[in-house]
Design a protein around this motif. Sequence first.
Motif, PDB file in Angstrom:
ATOM      1  N   LEU A 203      46.459  50.602  55.439  1.00  0.00           N
ATOM      2  CA  LEU A 203      47.218  50.536  54.123  1.00  0.00           C
ATOM      3  C   LEU A 203      46.434  49.751  53.057  1.00  0.00           C
ATOM      4  O   LEU A 203      45.698  48.863  53.370  1.00  0.00           O
ATOM      5  N   ASN A 204      46.430  49.816  51.804  1.00  0.00           N
ATOM      6  CA  ASN A 204      45.838  49.358  50.918  1.00  0.00           C
ATOM      7  C   ASN A 204      46.369  47.838  50.692  1.00  0.00           C
ATOM      8  O   ASN A 204      47.599  47.742  51.043  1.00  0.00           O
ATOM      9  N   GLY A 205      45.399  46.970  50.573  1.00  0.00           N
ATOM     10  CA  GLY A 205      45.747  45.455  50.634  1.00  0.00           C
ATOM     11  C   GLY A 205      46.259  45.039  49.155  1.00  0.00           C
ATOM     12  O   GLY A 205      46.453  45.996  47.991  1.00  0.00           O
ATOM     13  N   MET A 206      46.557  43.790  49.004  1.00  0.00           N
ATOM     14  CA  MET A 206      46.954  43.427  47.530  1.00  0.00           C
ATOM     15  C   MET A 206      45.872  42.969  46.602  1.00  0.00           C
ATOM     16  O   MET A 206      44.653  42.898  47.223  1.00  0.00           O
ATOM     17  N   LYS A 207      45.828  43.080  45.442  1.00  0.00           N
ATOM     18  CA  LYS A 207      44.881  42.287  44.577  1.00  0.00           C
ATOM     19  C   LYS A 207      44.906  40.890  44.803  1.00  0.00           C
ATOM     20  O   LYS A 207      45.789  40.257  45.209  1.00  0.00           O
ATOM     21  N   TYR A 208      43.550  40.546  44.636  1.00  0.00           N
ATOM     22  CA  TYR A 208      43.153  39.093  45.072  1.00  0.00           C
ATOM     23  C   TYR A 208      44.153  37.899  44.318  1.00  0.00           C
ATOM     24  O   TYR A 208      44.705  37.135  45.039  1.00  0.00           O
ATOM     25  N   GLY A 209      44.237  38.227  42.920  1.00  0.00           N
ATOM     26  CA  GLY A 209      45.092  37.311  42.348  1.00  0.00           C
ATOM     27  C   GLY A 209      46.476  37.139  42.805  1.00  0.00           C
ATOM     28  O   GLY A 209      47.181  36.169  42.918  1.00  0.00           O
ATOM     29  N   GLU A 210      47.119  38.247  43.009  1.00  0.00           N
ATOM     30  CA  GLU A 210      48.620  38.285  43.775  1.00  0.00           C
ATOM     31  C   GLU A 210      48.694  37.616  45.208  1.00  0.00           C
ATOM     32  O   GLU A 210      49.517  36.923  45.379  1.00  0.00           O
ATOM     33  N   PHE A 211      47.663  37.910  45.957  1.00  0.00           N
ATOM     34  CA  PHE A 211      47.478  37.276  47.139  1.00  0.00           C
ATOM     35  C   PHE A 211      47.328  35.793  47.290  1.00  0.00           C
ATOM     36  O   PHE A 211      48.088  35.078  47.876  1.00  0.00           O
ATOM     37  N   LEU A 212      46.532  35.219  46.299  1.00  0.00           N
ATOM     38  CA  LEU A 212      46.017  33.910  46.222  1.00  0.00           C
ATOM     39  C   LEU A 212      47.562  33.015  46.012  1.00  0.00           C
ATOM     40  O   LEU A 212      47.761  32.004  46.122  1.00  0.00           O
ATOM     41  N   LYS A 213      48.177  33.775  44.760  1.00  0.00           N
ATOM     42  CA  LYS A 213      49.506  33.316  44.232  1.00  0.00           C
ATOM     43  C   LYS A 213      50.579  32.883  45.232  1.00  0.00           C
ATOM     44  O   LYS A 213      51.387  32.144  45.283  1.00  0.00           O
TER      45      LYS A 213
END
Length: 974
Positions: free
Chosen positions: A744-754
């Motif tokens: 499955l596709n991962g999250m965007k970096y900024g969204e994951f960090l938040k």
Amino acid sequence: MKILLEELPHQQEALEAIDKAFLGIDAYSANPDSNYVYANPIIKGAGEDSTNIDIKMETGTGKTYVGVRTMFEMHQKYGLFKFIVVVPSPAIKEGWKNFIQADYAKQHFSQFYENTQINLNVINAGDFNSKKGLLPANLVDFIEGDRLNTSTIQVLLINAGMLNSDNMKGVISRGKNKGQERFNQTLLSGFTKPLEAIQATRPVVLVDEPHRFPRGGEFYKAIQSTRPQMIIRFGATFPKVKVGKGRNAKEIKDYYRKQPQFNLNAITAFNDGLVKGIDIYYPTVTEAEANDRYVVDSVTNQKLVLKNKQKLYTFEKGDDIGFDGDVTYEGAKVLSNGLELEKGKAFLPATMTNSYQELIIKDAIDKHFEAEIQNFMRENDNQAKVKTLSLFFIDSIKSYRDKDGWLKKIFEKLLQRKLESLIRTFKLKKLPREQEYLSFLQATLVNLTENVHAGYFGEDRGTGDEAVQTEVDDILKNKEKLLSFKDDKGKWQTRRFLFSKWTLREGWDNPNVFVIAKLRTSGSENSKIQEVGRGLRLPVDENGHRLQQTELPSRLRFLIGYDEKSFAESLVSEVNDDTTIKLDETKITDNMIEIILKDDASLTKDQLLEKLDIEGIINRSNEFKENGLNKLLDLYPVLGQQSRVRQDKITVGGPRSKQRIKLNKDNWNQMRELWERFSNRYMLEFTRIDEDALQFLIDDVMHEEDIFVKQYAESVHQTLAYSEKNSEMQINEQTAEYEKLNVLNGMKYGEFLKILVKETNLKPAQLHRGLYTVLKDKLNSNTDYLNEKTLNNLKRAFTQHFENSYAQSYQYSALDFQASTSVFDAKSNDFKEDVLASVIGVNEDDNVADNRRQLYELPPLRYDSVNPERELLRRDYGANVISFGKLPKKAIQIPKYTGGSTTPDFVYIVEKPDNTKVYLLVETKAEGSGKRISDTQIMAIQKEFFGQLKENGVAYKVATTAEDVFTKLRGISK
């Protein structure tokens, strides 16, 4: 005031159940339109019954909250963005609309889904009245909303009747233009019929009140006509379906997968304190009036025949039937007071008189102020006040709306009399909160005829009367105003008595309804349950905080007529029928044994059966001896808690058990000096964590093996099988990864960090340094590793590392002020006279003698668990144990570094041979039940806190069995 929505544990469990039951997105669909921007992604098993989900939640436990939160969750996790919410009536539709649009709800959901909002599109009948053949703008917005706008969820809110209308089908069904298309507007560049355009969006449908939509009925077919990929039903009651033939025929609940995916039944809701308790009251009638019963002999739309003893009375439509109270036969099998008629229905004329209704009104006013005074005063001045509301269901609008209406005049006369009496009483009171209540009462008396009571009736819709419209808005839309004591200018908000003619029996709720009075019967069993439901929700205080039963034991006073006196019995029966656990009254079954062993892990099956044999509860064939089942329920209350509603939860005339337990103050006073220390507020002082050390901890976690993982698509395999154990068909479910591993596709970096920052409370810059380094150097910048599983791994690892490295690097420092606890009043520097029974324990044992060493007057004995709590409390200790007992919740309030506070379970005052005293604090944990991380934290926190008080004679013990405590006591006495 602003209502503060709070996520409750059972609501989180419901959301988790939905996510577990959801089959997932078909990322490899062969459908060429799978990426159609105006439609939802394709769901696995779309359109199949086995894909649909049932969520069973009792009225008042937050179905609407879970429904709305489900849409947010599915949008965030799976990209689903088009939902249709189908409701059975305009009133329920208004309830959903008000909740979704409420500022407090938007604020609450924003903390979980920061940049996501719901675009609510409500469809009403009048929206299709365009003379130019144009479609309603809200419908167009929903259909033509696209998935490119990733921060918006499109929601269509519609009642089933509208969904089934000619307007939605887009074809004229009658008149000279029959068969022609209804609209001149095109949707999605090709559709002129709204229903066809909705089908193209591949919606997910949420259904409220599913029992109103039986499969095979026209409204359920209307739901199916939207071609939903998945249906999620939310309700306390589900439709029934007939199975079997002949003598074997029976009705069962019609669940999609044979059982709900989440089941919060009525028994659990009442017994776990998720809703108010109910006390039912009714004025009695004379024996002659009780025997003067009229029975419907026959009834048609035009004629009614009543039978009284052996005499028949015939009435045509419009005739006065001769009872005091101006009751006429309106036709259509309904009396003018709203009573629905059918052959064989019996009623009492005595309960239809104005004088009898006056008795109910007076009793309701008395019950209102009984609740209001308790809710206003609370335990102490530090606790926020609670506004008290009362709801009256009436049959005659004129009697309330007309200037000289008899009901309005009687109500105001009785209310004025009550207010004047209370004002005289409170003028003699001196405490600040009492003087504040006096001011509230005086303002109420001044505003009695204008701003104290209000009505809402179906006929009020669209009225031009400004005063009436203000009342309606206050009831329907201004929930926070009704719950507030004062306005922005500091003026008292005195409105708290509401009147309606069945209009508010569904779809509307206000958590602070503490009294419901029915003036004359509605004649419908369903409507009785709905009316009770208007007052079941737990209340909120003046700060908007939802009060659990341990904070404010709340009960609904429900007033009815004598002719409905069996309602309590019927309600209890209905609640008890809503269980998956049926107790065998003849013998103890494997199912019952399993429940007991799960609650008391210290026993084996053989040990349990031997114990029950010795106690005289069962024989060698496991059959109950005389009164055996009741003895078993007394010994193991968990059986009753899961299979039947507790006796004090639904009563006639108020609860019989004590709601408050009196303290044996002589025993408490032996701990006075110690408790003065306990009532001090304490501050946690942590050893300062160096920035470099914290960064080292973060880097250490980031580089652990198996922290960063990929997430693969899973398949759910369900099989239908017969269970010998439960004697019914059940679904067996297995989850497995696809043989061909689909990442499955991962999250965007900024969204994951938040999200990681929010979950760990660590600084973004520090997390970024560690995360970016690992992603770049170790993971080749592959963002597929940034997913939910990795987030959960990181959160768990950070918690564990913090526990290991820093959790014990703190100490408690006493501050120079005190605060009241559940047993100690800091203002008077004295123990309280009594405490709420529920904060000591949820179970009761009346078969105990008061040996004067207990902390409370007995009986009853209050406890939570049989092992070891009840065993410890029933023990006859040696003379060296001066006093002992179970501590109420929040009796000490030791601060936790994770937030909140903790109090141990027991205290013992023990005299040593040298006449010095030891105060033993005990935290109990049933043997074999396992210790969660939170339990381990609590024990470590308590040990640290009480360890600092050794010089004051304080000892501390964690006990998993009663014998652990007995051994500790023997050691102290040596």
